[in-house]
Design an enzyme around this catalytic site. Structure first.
Site, PDB file in Angstrom:
ATOM      1  N   LYS A  38      32.875  37.514  38.243  1.00 43.36           N
ATOM      2  CA  LYS A  38      32.357  38.417  39.294  1.00 43.36           C
ATOM      3  C   LYS A  38      32.134  39.814  38.724  1.00 43.36           C
ATOM      4  CE  LYS A  38      37.100  39.445  40.707  1.00 43.36           C
ATOM      5  NZ  LYS A  38      38.167  39.144  41.688  1.00 43.36           N
ATOM      6  N   TYR A 270      33.896  72.361  32.654  1.00 47.62           N
ATOM      7  CA  TYR A 270      33.932  72.944  34.003  1.00 47.62           C
ATOM      8  C   TYR A 270      35.342  73.338  34.429  1.00 47.62           C
ATOM      9  CZ  TYR A 270      29.230  70.989  34.575  1.00 47.62           C
ATOM     10  OH  TYR A 270      27.904  70.671  34.440  1.00 47.62           O
TER      11      TYR A 270
HETATM   12  C1  LIG Z   1      39.177  38.499  40.897  1.00 44.66           C
HETATM   13  C2  LIG Z   1      39.844  37.292  41.382  1.00 44.66           C
HETATM   14  C3  LIG Z   1      40.514  36.430  40.496  1.00 44.66           C
HETATM   15  C4  LIG Z   1      40.727  36.757  39.048  1.00 44.66           C
HETATM   16  O1  LIG Z   1      41.842  37.586  38.915  1.00 44.66           O
HETATM   17  P1  LIG Z   1      42.386  38.028  37.482  1.00 44.66           P
HETATM   18  O2  LIG Z   1      43.634  38.751  37.750  1.00 44.66           O
HETATM   19  O3  LIG Z   1      41.309  38.900  36.909  1.00 44.66           O
HETATM   20  O4  LIG Z   1      42.568  36.795  36.697  1.00 44.66           O
HETATM   21  C5  LIG Z   1      41.024  35.250  40.992  1.00 44.66           C
HETATM   22  N1  LIG Z   1      40.900  34.933  42.295  1.00 44.66           N
HETATM   23  C6  LIG Z   1      40.283  35.744  43.175  1.00 44.66           C
HETATM   24  C7  LIG Z   1      40.201  35.351  44.598  1.00 44.66           C
HETATM   25  C8  LIG Z   1      39.756  36.953  42.762  1.00 44.66           C
HETATM   26  O5  LIG Z   1      39.164  37.756  43.651  1.00 44.66           O
END
Ligand SMILES: *Cc1c(COP(=O)(O)O)cnc(C)c1O
EC number: 5.1.1.1
Length: 395
Positions: A38, A270
């Site tokens: 994702k 800044y």
């Molecule tokens: C992002 C996500 C994962 C992966 O989690 P990690 O800690 O990066 O392995 C697994 N399950 C769901 C539902 C997620 O949203």
């Protein structure tokens, strides 16, 4: 390297992604691995990382958004693929037609999935999600009997197949947290209810990367791993990536835009939150918060320049920040390495997380679109061009 990559680049080592997938598979030998790609593979590039994960034997991919799943299909991926963050009116029909497994957490979603499957004369592959305590997505236990019964009725009618029952941890990155055992117990209750409803899911799953690494009893039939395949640790409590044979896949580097001598008492960036303590050399790194460098790392972010760790001085601006080289020398165009796997002695994504008060996940995922991704494969036979990219050589 193309012209734009001369300013800055995120070098992604696809061999590291593959070897991380293999290492994680061997740590969960009884379970199938789902590579979570994702958010453009946590900033690493979804298409490239998905391909690398498949090559390393990942039978499943996972994404949050249906658009992310459809983009993987458009790029040619044909393996099992789960997508879990739906809103009413989402592209259920397209996802079902493209053989995406869709997650359902409530009756509205089940109705939309069933309607879309009927519409297209397809069997929807549905995974039912139970909220075992995270308090985010997922069906509340009080509604689980109704949801599983309705799903079973639709299955009997031939319009859907329940391929999975699953959940997600709240505190797996804090091993021993009491919520972990409570969520596991709730998950087992939910599995029993699903079974009593007549469901026989292919895969039952709850483990993310930290649970994969620290809690074998949570592996069930499948482990969903995101941060681990990019070689970044979920938390200091879980351990360092190398403790598990993982290697950070992303190296973020830039070419110094300017190096100059300035007198003592010179304000920097800044707000003048830093003033040079004496005559010194300032180096300008052409990356800023528009590129995903946290403004919270002002005065704290570590950077390897001219062989030593330096600390950002003054504020991180939109496009640039400054490091003080003290008495050391560098030239414009020389590399500044913000983070990477450590081969050159550079900081890690975890070092940046500590400096900015956040987590390694956010450090890599937030690297912006303006930073070109350069893909290398440290296992490939021809390494000459890649070595130039890895060491920041400006070709
Ligand atoms: C992002 C996500 C994962 C992966 O989690 P990690 O800690 O990066 O392995 C697994 N399950 C769901 C539902 C997620 O949203």
């Amino acid at each position: 390297m193309n012209e734009t990559a001369k300013r800055a680049r995120a070098v992604i080592d696809l061999a590291a992604v593959r070897s991380n997938v293999r290492a994680l598979r061997s740590l969960a030998p009884g379970a199938q691995l789902m590579a979570v790609v994702k958010s453009d593979a946590y900033g690493h590039g979804a298409i490239h990382c998905a391909r690398a994960a498949r090559e390393a034997g990942a039978p499943w991919l996972g994404v949050a958004l249906p658009e992310e799943a459809l983009a993987l299909r458009a790029a040619g991926d044909t393996g099992r693929l789960l997508c879990w963050l739906w809103t009413p009116g989402g592209p259920w029909g397209e996802a079902i037609e493209q053989d995406v497994d869709v997650s359902v957490s409530g009756m509205w979603a089940l109705r939309e999935a069933v309607a879309a499957a009927r519409d297209r004369d397809r069997v929807a592959r549905v995974q039912l999600k139970i909220d075992t305590g995270l308090g985010r997505n997922g069906c509340p236990p009080a509604d689980w009997t109704e949801l599983t019964a309705a799903a079973r009725a639709a299955e009997a009618e031939g319009v859907l197949a329940v391929t999975g029952v699953w959940s997600h941890f709240a505190c797996a990155d804090e091993p021993g947290h009491p919520s972990i055992a409570a969520q596991l117990a709730e998950f087992r209750r939910a599995l029993a209810v699903a079974e009593a409803a007549g469901l026989r899911p292919e895969v039952r799953h709850i483990a993310n990367t930290p649970a994969l690494l620290t809690l074998p009893e949570a592996h069930f039939d499948l482990v969903r791993t995101g941060i681990g395949i990019y070689g970044v640790s979920p938390s200091p409590e879980v351990g360092a990536p190398e403790d598990f044979g993982l290697r950070q896949a992303m190296t973020l580097q830039a070419s110094l835009a300017s190096v100059k001598r300035v007198p003592g008492g010179h304000g920097v960036s800044y707000g003048h939150h830093y003033t040079t303590p004496g005559e010194t050399t300032l180096a300008l790194v052409p990356l800023g918060y528009a590129d995903g460098i946290p403004r919270h790392a002002s005065g704290t972010g570590p950077v390897l320049v001219a062989g030593k760790w330096r600390t950002i001085v003054g504020r991180v601006a939109m496009d640039q920040f400054v490091v003080d080289l003290g008495g050391d020398h560098a030239e414009a165009g020389e590399p500044a390495v913000l983070f990477g796997p450590g081969d050159q002695g550079e900081p890690s994504a975890e070092d940046w997380a500590r400096a900015a008060g956040t987590i390694g996940y956010e450090i890599v995922t937030r690297i912006g679109k303006r930073v070109p991704r350069v893909y290398v494969d440290s296992e490939a036979p021809d390494r000459s061009a890649q070595d130039a990219a890895l060491t920041g050589g400006v070709a």
